[in-house]
Design a protein around this motif. Structure first.
Motif, PDB file in Angstrom:
ATOM      1  N   ALA A 215       0.192  66.940  76.971  1.00 44.42           N
ATOM      2  CA  ALA A 215      -1.042  66.277  76.565  1.00 44.42           C
ATOM      3  C   ALA A 215      -1.744  65.714  77.802  1.00 44.42           C
ATOM      4  O   ALA A 215      -1.114  65.090  78.654  1.00 44.42           O
ATOM      5  N   THR A 216      -3.050  65.932  77.878  1.00 44.90           N
ATOM      6  CA  THR A 216      -3.828  65.442  79.015  1.00 44.90           C
ATOM      7  C   THR A 216      -4.526  64.121  78.714  1.00 44.90           C
ATOM      8  O   THR A 216      -4.867  63.382  79.636  1.00 44.90           O
ATOM      9  N   ASP A 217      -4.758  63.838  77.431  1.00 41.06           N
ATOM     10  CA  ASP A 217      -5.461  62.622  77.034  1.00 41.06           C
ATOM     11  C   ASP A 217      -4.813  62.055  75.776  1.00 41.06           C
ATOM     12  O   ASP A 217      -4.395  62.811  74.889  1.00 41.06           O
ATOM     13  N   ILE A 218      -4.764  60.737  75.691  1.00 38.20           N
ATOM     14  CA  ILE A 218      -4.247  60.047  74.521  1.00 38.20           C
ATOM     15  C   ILE A 218      -5.358  59.171  73.945  1.00 38.20           C
ATOM     16  O   ILE A 218      -6.000  58.403  74.669  1.00 38.20           O
ATOM     17  N   VAL A 219      -5.575  59.271  72.637  1.00 32.34           N
ATOM     18  CA  VAL A 219      -6.555  58.443  71.954  1.00 32.34           C
ATOM     19  C   VAL A 219      -5.808  57.568  70.961  1.00 32.34           C
ATOM     20  O   VAL A 219      -5.246  58.065  69.982  1.00 32.34           O
ATOM     21  N   GLU A 220      -5.785  56.275  71.225  1.00 36.23           N
ATOM     22  CA  GLU A 220      -5.084  55.337  70.360  1.00 36.23           C
ATOM     23  C   GLU A 220      -6.024  54.567  69.438  1.00 36.23           C
ATOM     24  O   GLU A 220      -5.566  53.830  68.563  1.00 36.23           O
ATOM     25  N   GLU A 221      -7.341  54.742  69.634  1.00 33.13           N
ATOM     26  CA  GLU A 221      -8.291  54.097  68.741  1.00 33.13           C
ATOM     27  C   GLU A 221      -8.136  54.650  67.326  1.00 33.13           C
ATOM     28  O   GLU A 221      -7.550  55.718  67.121  1.00 33.13           O
ATOM     29  N   ARG A 222      -8.700  53.965  66.370  1.00 31.90           N
ATOM     30  CA  ARG A 222      -8.592  54.364  64.972  1.00 31.90           C
ATOM     31  C   ARG A 222      -9.976  54.601  64.375  1.00 31.90           C
ATOM     32  O   ARG A 222     -10.992  54.112  64.870  1.00 31.90           O
ATOM     33  N   ASP A 223      -9.986  55.404  63.312  1.00 31.18           N
ATOM     34  CA  ASP A 223     -11.175  55.595  62.476  1.00 31.18           C
ATOM     35  C   ASP A 223     -12.386  56.013  63.315  1.00 31.18           C
ATOM     36  O   ASP A 223     -12.278  56.913  64.135  1.00 31.18           O
ATOM     37  N   ALA A 224     -13.528  55.359  63.092  1.00 33.41           N
ATOM     38  CA  ALA A 224     -14.771  55.759  63.758  1.00 33.41           C
ATOM     39  C   ALA A 224     -14.664  55.657  65.274  1.00 33.41           C
ATOM     40  O   ALA A 224     -15.260  56.468  66.007  1.00 33.41           O
ATOM     41  N   GLU A 225     -13.900  54.678  65.755  1.00 30.06           N
ATOM     42  CA  GLU A 225     -13.735  54.534  67.200  1.00 30.06           C
ATOM     43  C   GLU A 225     -12.989  55.725  67.797  1.00 30.06           C
ATOM     44  O   GLU A 225     -13.299  56.168  68.911  1.00 30.06           O
ATOM     45  N   ALA A 226     -12.008  56.245  67.067  1.00 33.07           N
ATOM     46  CA  ALA A 226     -11.276  57.416  67.540  1.00 33.07           C
ATOM     47  C   ALA A 226     -12.183  58.641  67.596  1.00 33.07           C
ATOM     48  O   ALA A 226     -12.147  59.433  68.556  1.00 33.07           O
ATOM     49  N   ILE A 227     -12.996  58.818  66.570  1.00 34.24           N
ATOM     50  CA  ILE A 227     -13.930  59.953  66.546  1.00 34.24           C
ATOM     51  C   ILE A 227     -14.889  59.866  67.728  1.00 34.24           C
ATOM     52  O   ILE A 227     -15.104  60.847  68.454  1.00 34.24           O
TER      53      ILE A 227
END
Length: 347
Positions: A215-227
């Motif tokens: 994996a090159t990037d990790i997104v830990e935000e949720r819901d609209a913030e993750a999108i």
């Protein structure tokens, strides 16, 4: 023999059940040496599927062939074999197309009628169409066998998601879910040549494995913030998205982070995800493919790559129990204390 049996919500037990016997000429009896608890086993464990008391559990296993029927020709007693999570005849219209999970005569392990893999032994119907022999050079290498075990389901399922999503050389991939299937999806995307692999998840231990897998990037935000985060990272969305959870929220997220003209490969067992965002799929020409993974079609090639050291999904197996420890293994996965449990019934 002993086997894992469902008795109710959060109640699985190791019971004495009849020993498996050859019933049809195409049967084989396999003594289980390695098995798994699957994330999908947690649905009935949590009381969310229509499982009934007395049904068997477990659909991922490897072992040694002890006996075969008179019509079995591809394996023999003493062979070490791996089984996909469904059995199939290998000859019907759908098996011939590589869609083994739609076999006209097949079924999944466990339930009311079939032996489960979390047991001391299993009767395997249609053994020639189902079982794959593990090459001799790997058959006694315990470290290598642990790496092979995820091919029974989660590695093949992650690969199916990647294939269905249309992962290509140099492409950008987003993966929804940091469970065993999602993590194996990272390996699959990397194997297929993806240049950028973004994982959406929240568990630090799992995300560390995702990074080690490519994996090159990790997104830990949720819901609209993750999108918004994925849209920003990709400047408009991922070319391919792997949906590896099965909930409505996960499917909505997958569709929302896909690039116009991109694809979503879905393999999460549906639990509330039946109502899709068809308007976005339609307006942005996003393709949707996937379903229950025909892992029998993928095992031969993936097995070669595991033995060659090109991929190693074994880190998803972060807890090991004997058969008596299966109930505690379910509890650990239910509490997210383990990603995926390996079961060694003979220990």
């Amino acid at each position: 023999m002993r086997a894992t049996v469902y008795h109710g919500k959060c109640d699985v037990r190791i019971d004495q059940v009849p020993d498996p016997q050859i019933k049809e000429p195409g049967d084989a009896i396999v003594r289980v040496t390695h098995a798994c608890i699957c994330g999908s086993d947690l649905w009935p464990y949590r009381g969310m599927d229509q499982y009934q008391e007395g049904w068997r559990l477990g659909h991922e296993f490897m072992g040694m062939v002890e006996e075969v029927g008179k019509d079995v020709h591809t394996i023999k007693p003493g062979d070490r074999v791996i089984s996909p999570f469904t059995y199939s005849d290998g000859t019907c219209e759908f098996c011939q197309k590589g869609l083994y999970t739609s076999c006209l005569h097949g079924s999944i392990w466990g339930g009311a009628a079939n032996d489960g893999g979390q047991a001391e032994a299993v009767r395997v119907p249609m053994a020639d169409g189902t079982l794959v022999k593990i090459p001799e050079e790997a058959s006694n290498d315990e470290k290598l066998l642990k790496s092979i075990l995820p091919l029974t389901d989660v590695m093949g399922t992650g690969h199916h998601a990647a294939v269905c999503a249309g992962v290509t050389q140099g492409g950008t991939v987003a993966i929804i879910g940091d469970g065993a299937v999602g993590l194996c999806g990272v390996l699959a995307a990397k194997r297929l040549g993806a240049e950028r692999i973004i994982v959406l998840g929240h568990q630090p231990k799992r995300l560390a494995i995702a990074k080690s897998f490519g994996a090159t990037d990790i997104v830990e935000e949720r819901d609209a913030e993750a999108i918004a985060r994925v849209q920003d990272l990709t400047k408009g969305g991922a070319h391919a998205v792997l949906e590896c959870v099965g909930t409505k929220a996960a499917m909505d997220m997958a569709i929302d982070v896909a690039r116009p003209g991109g694809g979503v490969g879905y393999v999460g067992a549906p639990h509330g995800s039946e109502n899709l965002k068809f308007s976005r799929l339609f307006m942005q020409n996003i393709s949707l493919r996937g379903g229950i993974a025909p892992v029998r079609a993928y095992i031969p090639d993936l097995l070669k790559d595991v033995i060659a050291g090109k991929i190693d999904p074994s880190p998803v197996l972060d807890m090991t129990v004997d058969l008596n420890g299966v109930p505690s293994g379910y509890a650990a996965m239910d509490k997210r204390e383990a990603i995926k449990v390996m079961v060694q019934p003979q220990k």
